[in-house]
Design a protein around this motif. Structure first.
Motif, mmCIF file in Angstrom:
data_model
loop_
_atom_site.group_PDB
_atom_site.id
_atom_site.type_symbol
_atom_site.label_atom_id
_atom_site.label_comp_id
_atom_site.label_asym_id
_atom_site.label_seq_id
_atom_site.Cartn_x
_atom_site.Cartn_y
_atom_site.Cartn_z
ATOM 1 N N ALA A 131 -36.870 7.191 -33.354
ATOM 2 C CA ALA A 131 -35.719 7.073 -32.458
ATOM 3 C C ALA A 131 -35.850 8.055 -31.299
ATOM 4 C CB ALA A 131 -34.432 7.331 -33.231
ATOM 5 N N LEU A 132 -36.308 9.252 -31.608
ATOM 6 C CA LEU A 132 -36.495 10.252 -30.549
ATOM 7 C C LEU A 132 -37.576 9.809 -29.561
ATOM 8 C CD1 LEU A 132 -36.158 13.567 -32.572
ATOM 9 C CD2 LEU A 132 -34.730 12.836 -30.650
ATOM 10 N N LYS A 133 -38.634 9.204 -30.100
ATOM 11 C CA LYS A 133 -39.702 8.684 -29.228
ATOM 12 C C LYS A 133 -39.151 7.618 -28.282
ATOM 13 C CE LYS A 133 -44.147 9.824 -30.831
ATOM 14 N NZ LYS A 133 -44.165 9.791 -32.314
ATOM 15 N N LEU A 134 -38.303 6.750 -28.841
ATOM 16 C CA LEU A 134 -37.733 5.682 -28.011
ATOM 17 C C LEU A 134 -36.811 6.255 -26.945
ATOM 18 C CD1 LEU A 134 -37.106 2.957 -30.723
ATOM 19 C CD2 LEU A 134 -38.576 2.741 -28.716
ATOM 20 N N LEU A 137 -38.930 7.374 -24.352
ATOM 21 C CA LEU A 137 -39.434 6.225 -23.593
ATOM 22 C C LEU A 137 -38.440 5.795 -22.516
ATOM 23 C CD1 LEU A 137 -41.711 3.949 -23.550
ATOM 24 C CD2 LEU A 137 -40.151 2.625 -24.972
ATOM 25 N N VAL A 138 -37.147 5.858 -22.830
ATOM 26 C CA VAL A 138 -36.148 5.462 -21.837
ATOM 27 C C VAL A 138 -35.652 6.670 -21.035
ATOM 28 C CG1 VAL A 138 -35.406 3.435 -23.146
ATOM 29 C CG2 VAL A 138 -34.223 5.608 -23.468
ATOM 30 N N GLY A 139 -36.333 7.802 -21.206
ATOM 31 C CA GLY A 139 -36.046 8.970 -20.380
ATOM 32 C C GLY A 139 -34.795 9.731 -20.760
ATOM 33 N N LEU A 140 -34.417 9.689 -22.035
ATOM 34 C CA LEU A 140 -33.169 10.346 -22.428
ATOM 35 C C LEU A 140 -33.346 11.326 -23.585
ATOM 36 C CD1 LEU A 140 -30.661 7.352 -22.285
ATOM 37 C CD2 LEU A 140 -30.802 9.263 -20.694
ATOM 38 N N GLU A 141 -34.566 11.830 -23.781
ATOM 39 C CA GLU A 141 -34.800 12.680 -24.946
ATOM 40 C C GLU A 141 -33.854 13.876 -24.981
ATOM 41 O OE1 GLU A 141 -36.773 12.110 -22.441
ATOM 42 O OE2 GLU A 141 -38.217 13.706 -22.008
ATOM 43 N N GLU A 142 -33.523 14.420 -23.803
ATOM 44 C CA GLU A 142 -32.670 15.617 -23.821
ATOM 45 C C GLU A 142 -31.210 15.292 -24.126
ATOM 46 O OE1 GLU A 142 -32.454 17.146 -19.639
ATOM 47 O OE2 GLU A 142 -33.772 15.425 -19.356
ATOM 48 N N PHE A 143 -30.874 13.998 -24.168
ATOM 49 C CA PHE A 143 -29.488 13.619 -24.459
ATOM 50 C C PHE A 143 -29.321 13.095 -25.876
ATOM 51 C CE2 PHE A 143 -29.721 13.421 -19.846
ATOM 52 C CZ PHE A 143 -28.598 14.150 -19.507
ATOM 53 N N GLY A 160 -28.873 1.652 -25.274
ATOM 54 C CA GLY A 160 -28.793 0.318 -25.885
ATOM 55 C C GLY A 160 -30.174 -0.318 -26.014
ATOM 56 N N ILE A 161 -31.019 -0.124 -25.004
ATOM 57 C CA ILE A 161 -32.368 -0.696 -25.057
ATOM 58 C C ILE A 161 -33.196 -0.003 -26.139
ATOM 59 C CG2 ILE A 161 -34.526 -0.994 -23.769
ATOM 60 C CD1 ILE A 161 -32.788 -1.320 -21.231
ATOM 61 N N ALA A 162 -33.071 1.326 -26.214
ATOM 62 C CA ALA A 162 -33.786 2.064 -27.263
ATOM 63 C C ALA A 162 -33.342 1.574 -28.644
ATOM 64 C CB ALA A 162 -33.532 3.561 -27.121
ATOM 65 N N ARG A 163 -32.030 1.349 -28.798
ATOM 66 C CA ARG A 163 -31.519 0.839 -30.065
ATOM 67 C C ARG A 163 -32.105 -0.542 -30.368
ATOM 68 N NH1 ARG A 163 -25.254 -0.219 -30.166
ATOM 69 N NH2 ARG A 163 -25.916 -1.640 -28.541
ATOM 70 N N GLY A 164 -32.227 -1.372 -29.327
ATOM 71 C CA GLY A 164 -32.785 -2.707 -29.516
ATOM 72 C C GLY A 164 -34.219 -2.672 -30.007
ATOM 73 N N LEU A 165 -34.913 -1.564 -29.714
ATOM 74 C CA LEU A 165 -36.338 -1.488 -30.067
ATOM 75 C C LEU A 165 -36.597 -0.753 -31.376
ATOM 76 C CD1 LEU A 165 -37.714 -0.671 -26.501
ATOM 77 C CD2 LEU A 165 -38.170 -2.752 -27.805
ATOM 78 N N GLN A 195 -41.831 -1.214 -17.472
ATOM 79 C CA GLN A 195 -42.681 -0.184 -18.086
ATOM 80 C C GLN A 195 -42.484 -0.145 -19.597
ATOM 81 O OE1 GLN A 195 -41.416 3.128 -15.795
ATOM 82 N NE2 GLN A 195 -42.653 2.527 -14.014
ATOM 83 N N ILE A 196 -41.212 -0.237 -20.016
ATOM 84 C CA ILE A 196 -40.931 -0.223 -21.454
ATOM 85 C C ILE A 196 -41.593 -1.417 -22.133
ATOM 86 C CG2 ILE A 196 -39.085 -0.475 -23.168
ATOM 87 C CD1 ILE A 196 -37.284 1.041 -21.113
ATOM 88 N N TRP A 197 -41.471 -2.563 -21.493
ATOM 89 C CA TRP A 197 -42.046 -3.776 -22.071
ATOM 90 C C TRP A 197 -43.560 -3.647 -22.182
ATOM 91 C CZ3 TRP A 197 -44.864 -7.622 -19.096
ATOM 92 C CH2 TRP A 197 -45.268 -8.728 -19.860
#
Ligand SMILES: Nc1ncnc2c1ncn2[C@@H]1O[C@H](COP(=O)(O)OP(=O)(O)OP(=O)(O)O)[C@@H](O)[C@H]1O
Ligand SMILES: [Mg+2]
Lengths: 273, 254
Positions: A131-134, A137-143, A160-165, A195-197
């Protein structure tokens, strides 16, 4: 999913492996005030790793297609095959992203990303790591340990996209995921989604009302007729990846857009008496 | 600190105005006692300890009734929101019961349960049940449909959807119900104590009334007001703490 666990992958007519397939699907919503035929004899196939966009007039059944693919809505007629097996209900390995971020306000962004895992088991340390990796990936690790209300709309959508993945889904279903964003964030998110895709290599079904967005992101763009939805056009976008803002000003890009716009124009003319 | 000072100042002004009114309006002291007389009475009953029996009785009755009433309201509310069969079976009776002004039942409850605490607690239960029940049902129904779809698509159990989506969604509404109910709990207790009691602040008001002991009535009412304010404040504090995601500056646009 290992290769061994999907023995009977059906070949599509042109011989390419098709991972997700809708065969002559009809869907009728039954309600007290009469029946609504949302889809009629719709066939659609999605190849492994493909980015497929679906365009169509409002109310033609696009969201209905996603509800069917997510296993929440049984079809009235026809079949849905995933890796050759008929879809009978929710599978748990299909990611969904809605127009609104639809996050749990009372949970941190990390917990939100882990939600689909939690639905079936207690998340392990490796789930958390993923989950942290995702989030990275979406640029929100610090949040990760912040709450959704501390994020902007675009950032929430990325959660939401990270959750979808998170469940490494067979397919990511996206229902107008950027429609609620302002024009600027929408453009950045579109590039980021590409990029995510490309990084995750997942199949995506992407519903949108924006023709340039569809052409920019997709391998293929399918256009549906008005209700009940049928496929009226299936366009392969033959542009190299990664696509950039420069791609958008090229001749072929504009020709693809023009072709799709013409479809909608023609439809509107036809509707006028 | 500034807020406390402001409240203290406003209370001081109120007491001064009250004192001035009693002094200069010509209303006799046996109808409206001076703040000093009320304060003296308060001090007396506190220092000789005679008031604590009454405070305890009232707080106990209201508290137990409130806990049961609110708990049952939350439970039945959840049941009805979650199972439509339960809703169809039970709701007509609840609607009927709801339309009765509950305080009218106080004398009947005394006949049924006697002069002990039971009848009083039952009245408080009946009064506190409805606001919690109604708000629970309404709150549970506002859960985001797409969020529920997402859980269902992940094959989540019904219990998980209830506890992770529906219940937190309803939390704010439930708290609103709890805040209404806490006031009703005190009202119910006092009314029941008017009708029949051997102790309690309602009993004290009643007895002082027959004795024309107006300062004592004022003292009891002052304590009741403080109890009401304290319990409401406590609940609001718990509300803010537990439903932390719904603050005024939260970005809740999703
Ligand atoms: N639960 C339902 N019950 C009855 N009819 C429904 C239901 N959901 C959708 N419909 C109808 O089915 C049709 C297709 O709906 P759907 O939501 O799939 O459209 P859409 O293509 O996603 O539209 P939009 O672009 O506006 O999001 C619509 O005409 C709608 O009125
Ligand atoms: Mg839709």
């Amino acid at each position: 999913m290992t290769a061994a666990s999907k023995p009977n992958v059906l070949p599509t007519p042109d011989g390419v492996q098709s991972s997700i397939r809708m065969d002559d699907v009809s869907l009728v919503y039954k309600s007290g005030r009469g029946n609504v035929e949302a889809l009629a004899d719709l066939s659609l196939d999605l190849k492994e790793g493909e980015f497929l966009s679906v365009l169509g007039p409002s109310g033609c059944g696009k969201s209905t297609i996603l509800k069917i693919l997510s296993g929440l809505l049984p079809v009235t007629k026809g079949k849905v095959l995933i890796d050759g097996a008929e879809l009978k209900g929710p599978r748990g390995d299909i990611g969904i992203v809605f127009q609104q971020p639809t996050l749990l306000a009372w949970q941190t962004n990390l917990q939100n990303v882990l939600m689909p895992v939690r639905a079936s088991k207690r998340p392990t340390a490796s789930d958390r790591e993923r989950a942290l990796k995702l989030l990275e990936l979406v640029g929100l690790e610090e949040f990760a340990n912040h709450y959704p209300y501390e994020l902007s709309g675009g950032m929430q959508q990325r959660v939401g996209i990270a959750r979808g993945l998170i469940n490494d889904p067979r397919v990511l279903l996206m229902d107008e995921p950027f429609a609620a964003l302002d024009a600027m964030s929408r453009e950045t998110m579109t590039t980021e989604l590409q990029q995510i895709w490309m990084a995750t290599n997942r199949s995506v079904v992407f519903i949108t009302h924006s023709i340039p967005e569809a052409v920019f992101l997709s391998n293929r763009v399918v256009t549906l007729s008005g209700r009940p939805g049928r496929v009226v056009d299936d366009l392969t976008i033959d542009l190299p990846f990664p696509r950039t803002i420069d791609t958008m000003s090229t001749q072929p890009f504009n020709e693809y857009c023009h072709h799709l716009r013409a479809l909608f124009q023609a439809k509107e003319k036809r509707q006028q008496p | 600190m500034i807020r406390v000072a402001k409240s203290a100042a406003s209370l001081g002004v109120f007491i001064l105005l009250w004192a001035a009114f009693v002094q200069f309006s010509g209303v006799p002291n046996y109808l409206v006692p001076s703040p000093l007389a009320v304060g003296t009475t308060l001090w007396q009953v506190i220092s000789d300890g005679s008031i604590f029996k009454h405070i305890f009785t009232t707080v106990f009755t209201a508290g137990v009734g409130y806990l049961i009433g609110a708990g049952v309201g939350l439970l039945i509310g959840s049941l009805l929101a979650e199972f439509s069969i339960a809703d169809k079976l039970i709701r007509p009776y609840l609607v009927g019961l709801q339309s009765i002004p509950k305080v009218a039942l106080a004398p009947l409850l005394i006949v049924w349960f006697g002069y002990g605490l039971e009848g009083k607690i039952v009245l408080v239960v009946l009064m506190t049940f409805f606001p919690v029940f109604v708000n629970t049902v309404a709150g549970l129904h506002t859960a985001n449909k797409e969020l529920i779809d997402l859980y269902r698509a992940s094959s989540a159990s019904r219990l998980r959807i209830f506890s992770e989506v529906k219940l937190p969604t309803a939390a704010s509404a439930v708290f609103a119900g709890l805040e209404v109910a806490v006031v009703l709990a005190l009202i119910g207790t006092i009314v029941a104590e008017f009708v029949s009691a051997k102790a309690g602040l309602g009993y004290l008001v009643q007895v002082s009334s027959t004795n024309y002991d107006v300062p004592m009535m004022f003292a009891a009412i002052t304590i009741l007001a403080m109890l009401g304010i304290a319990s409401s404040k406590l609940l609001r504090f718990a509300h803010m703490r537990l439903v932390f995601w719904e603050g005024p500056r939260r970005n809740n646009d999703y």
